[in-house]
Write a protein that holds these residues in place. Structure first.
Motif, short mmCIF file in Angstrom:
data_model
loop_
_atom_site.label_atom_id
_atom_site.label_comp_id
_atom_site.label_asym_id
_atom_site.label_seq_id
_atom_site.Cartn_x
_atom_site.Cartn_y
_atom_site.Cartn_z
N GLY A 40 -34.17 -64.18 60.51
CA GLY A 40 -35.05 -65.30 60.87
C GLY A 40 -34.43 -66.64 60.50
N THR A 41 -33.77 -66.69 59.35
CA THR A 41 -33.10 -67.92 58.94
C THR A 41 -31.94 -68.24 59.89
N LEU A 42 -31.22 -67.20 60.32
CA LEU A 42 -30.14 -67.41 61.29
C LEU A 42 -30.68 -67.98 62.60
N VAL A 43 -31.85 -67.51 63.02
CA VAL A 43 -32.46 -68.01 64.26
C VAL A 43 -32.87 -69.48 64.11
N ALA A 44 -33.14 -69.91 62.90
CA ALA A 44 -33.51 -71.31 62.65
C ALA A 44 -32.33 -72.25 62.84
N ILE A 45 -31.11 -71.75 62.73
CA ILE A 45 -29.93 -72.62 62.80
C ILE A 45 -29.78 -73.30 64.17
N PRO A 46 -29.85 -72.57 65.30
CA PRO A 46 -29.73 -73.30 66.57
C PRO A 46 -30.86 -74.30 66.81
N VAL A 47 -32.05 -73.99 66.30
CA VAL A 47 -33.15 -74.95 66.41
C VAL A 47 -32.79 -76.20 65.61
N TYR A 48 -32.28 -76.00 64.41
CA TYR A 48 -31.84 -77.14 63.59
C TYR A 48 -30.78 -77.95 64.34
N TRP A 49 -29.84 -77.28 64.94
CA TRP A 49 -28.78 -77.96 65.67
C TRP A 49 -29.37 -78.89 66.73
N LEU A 50 -30.47 -78.47 67.35
CA LEU A 50 -31.12 -79.28 68.39
C LEU A 50 -31.86 -80.50 67.81
N ILE A 51 -32.35 -80.39 66.58
CA ILE A 51 -33.18 -81.46 66.01
C ILE A 51 -32.45 -82.26 64.93
N ALA A 52 -31.23 -81.90 64.61
CA ALA A 52 -30.51 -82.51 63.49
C ALA A 52 -30.36 -84.02 63.61
N ASP A 53 -30.28 -84.54 64.82
CA ASP A 53 -30.07 -85.97 65.02
C ASP A 53 -31.36 -86.77 65.15
N TRP A 54 -32.49 -86.11 64.98
CA TRP A 54 -33.75 -86.84 65.05
C TRP A 54 -33.84 -87.86 63.91
N SER A 55 -34.64 -88.89 64.14
CA SER A 55 -34.88 -89.88 63.08
C SER A 55 -35.60 -89.20 61.91
N LEU A 56 -35.51 -89.80 60.75
CA LEU A 56 -36.17 -89.23 59.57
C LEU A 56 -37.68 -89.07 59.77
N PRO A 57 -38.39 -90.08 60.30
CA PRO A 57 -39.83 -89.89 60.51
C PRO A 57 -40.15 -88.74 61.48
N LEU A 58 -39.39 -88.63 62.56
CA LEU A 58 -39.64 -87.55 63.52
C LEU A 58 -39.31 -86.19 62.91
N TYR A 59 -38.21 -86.10 62.17
CA TYR A 59 -37.84 -84.84 61.51
C TYR A 59 -38.90 -84.46 60.47
N ALA A 60 -39.39 -85.43 59.70
CA ALA A 60 -40.43 -85.17 58.71
C ALA A 60 -41.71 -84.69 59.39
N LEU A 61 -42.06 -85.31 60.52
CA LEU A 61 -43.23 -84.86 61.29
C LEU A 61 -43.03 -83.43 61.76
N TRP A 62 -41.84 -83.09 62.23
CA TRP A 62 -41.51 -81.73 62.64
C TRP A 62 -41.79 -80.76 61.49
N LEU A 63 -41.35 -81.11 60.29
CA LEU A 63 -41.56 -80.24 59.14
C LEU A 63 -43.04 -80.05 58.83
N VAL A 64 -43.79 -81.13 58.85
CA VAL A 64 -45.22 -81.05 58.55
C VAL A 64 -45.93 -80.20 59.60
N VAL A 65 -45.64 -80.44 60.86
CA VAL A 65 -46.31 -79.70 61.94
C VAL A 65 -45.92 -78.22 61.91
N THR A 66 -44.62 -77.92 61.75
CA THR A 66 -44.21 -76.51 61.75
C THR A 66 -44.73 -75.79 60.50
N PHE A 67 -44.88 -76.51 59.40
CA PHE A 67 -45.49 -75.90 58.21
C PHE A 67 -46.96 -75.59 58.47
N ALA A 68 -47.70 -76.57 58.96
CA ALA A 68 -49.14 -76.37 59.21
C ALA A 68 -49.38 -75.27 60.23
N LEU A 69 -48.63 -75.30 61.32
CA LEU A 69 -48.77 -74.22 62.31
C LEU A 69 -48.36 -72.88 61.71
#
Length: 166
Positions: A40-69
Motif C-alpha cells: 500500500g505504501t508503494l502504491v502511494a509513491i506514484p500518487v505522491y509523484w503526481l502531487i509533489a509539486d503542489w503548493s504547501l496549502p494545497l498539499y496540506a489540504l490534500w492531507l487533511v481531506v485524505t485523512f478525514a476520508l
C-alpha cells in the motif's frame, strides 16, 4: 492454511462496487498476500509523484481531506468485514507516506528515503504510536497510529534534508 487466508476479505467485485473497500484497500493493493502495508505504501509513491509539486496549502489540504476520508472509509470497510484494522486496509499507510513526504526535497532518493523511514516507524510503532494503536478504535484508530508514525518519519526526513540539502 495461513491466518491471512482465514481473514474476511471483500470479494474483488466489491472493490469496484464499494467505494469504502476500494479506497480502504488502497485501490486493491491491500489484497497483496504478503506485506500489504508495504505494498500500500508503494502504491502511494506514484500518487505522491503526481502531487509533489503542489503548493504547501494545497498539499496540506490534500492531507487533511485524505485523512478525514480515510477515517470514514476505513471505519466502514472494517465494520463491513467485522474486523478492526484488517491487514488489507492500507489507506492509512498511503496517507502516512504522503505526510512523511510533506516538504521533502525533490528526487527519487528522497521518495525512497521517505518510504523506508515511514515503514520503519510504522512497523516499530514507538510511543505514542503503540499507545494509539492499542487504545483508539474505529476509523480514527486505524488512521491515527500511521499518522503518528508519519510524524516521526517526517521529522527524520526533515533532519536528513537539513544536513544533506540545506
Amino acid at each position: 492454511m495461513s491466518q491471512r487466508r482465514q481473514l474476511p476479505m471483500p470479494r474483488p467485485r466489491e472493490l469496484l462496487t464499494n467505494s469504502s473497500h476500494f479506497f480502504a484497500f488502497g485501490f486493491g493493493s491491500g489484497f497483496a498476500p504478503k506485506a500489504p502495508g508495504t505494498v500500500g505504501t508503494l502504491v502511494a509513491i506514484p500518487v505522491y509523484w503526481l502531487i509533489a509539486d503542489w503548493s504547501l496549502p494545497l498539499y496540506a489540504l490534500w492531507l487533511v481531506v485524505t485523512f478525514a476520508l480515510g477515517v470514514y472509509w476505513c471505519e466502514r470497510s472494517s465494520k463491513a468485514l467485522g474486523l478492526h484494522d484488517h491487514p488489507g486496509i492500507v489507506w492509512d499507510e498511503m496517507v502516512g507516506y504522503w505526510l512523511t513526504m510533506l516538504l521533502a526535497p525533490p528526487g527519487w532518493q528522497w521518495m525512497l528515503a521517505g518510504f523506508v523511514l515511514f515503514r520503519l516507524f510504522d512497523i516499530a510503532k514507538p510511543w505514542p504510536v503503540s499507545l494509539a494503536d492499542r487504545k483508539i478504535h474505529g476509523g480514527l484508530g486505524i488512521m491515527i497510529d500511521d499518522i503518528l508514525a508519519a510524524v516521526y518519519a517526517w521529522l527524520a526526513m526533515q533532519l536528513l534534508a537539513y544536513f544533506f540539502v540545506g
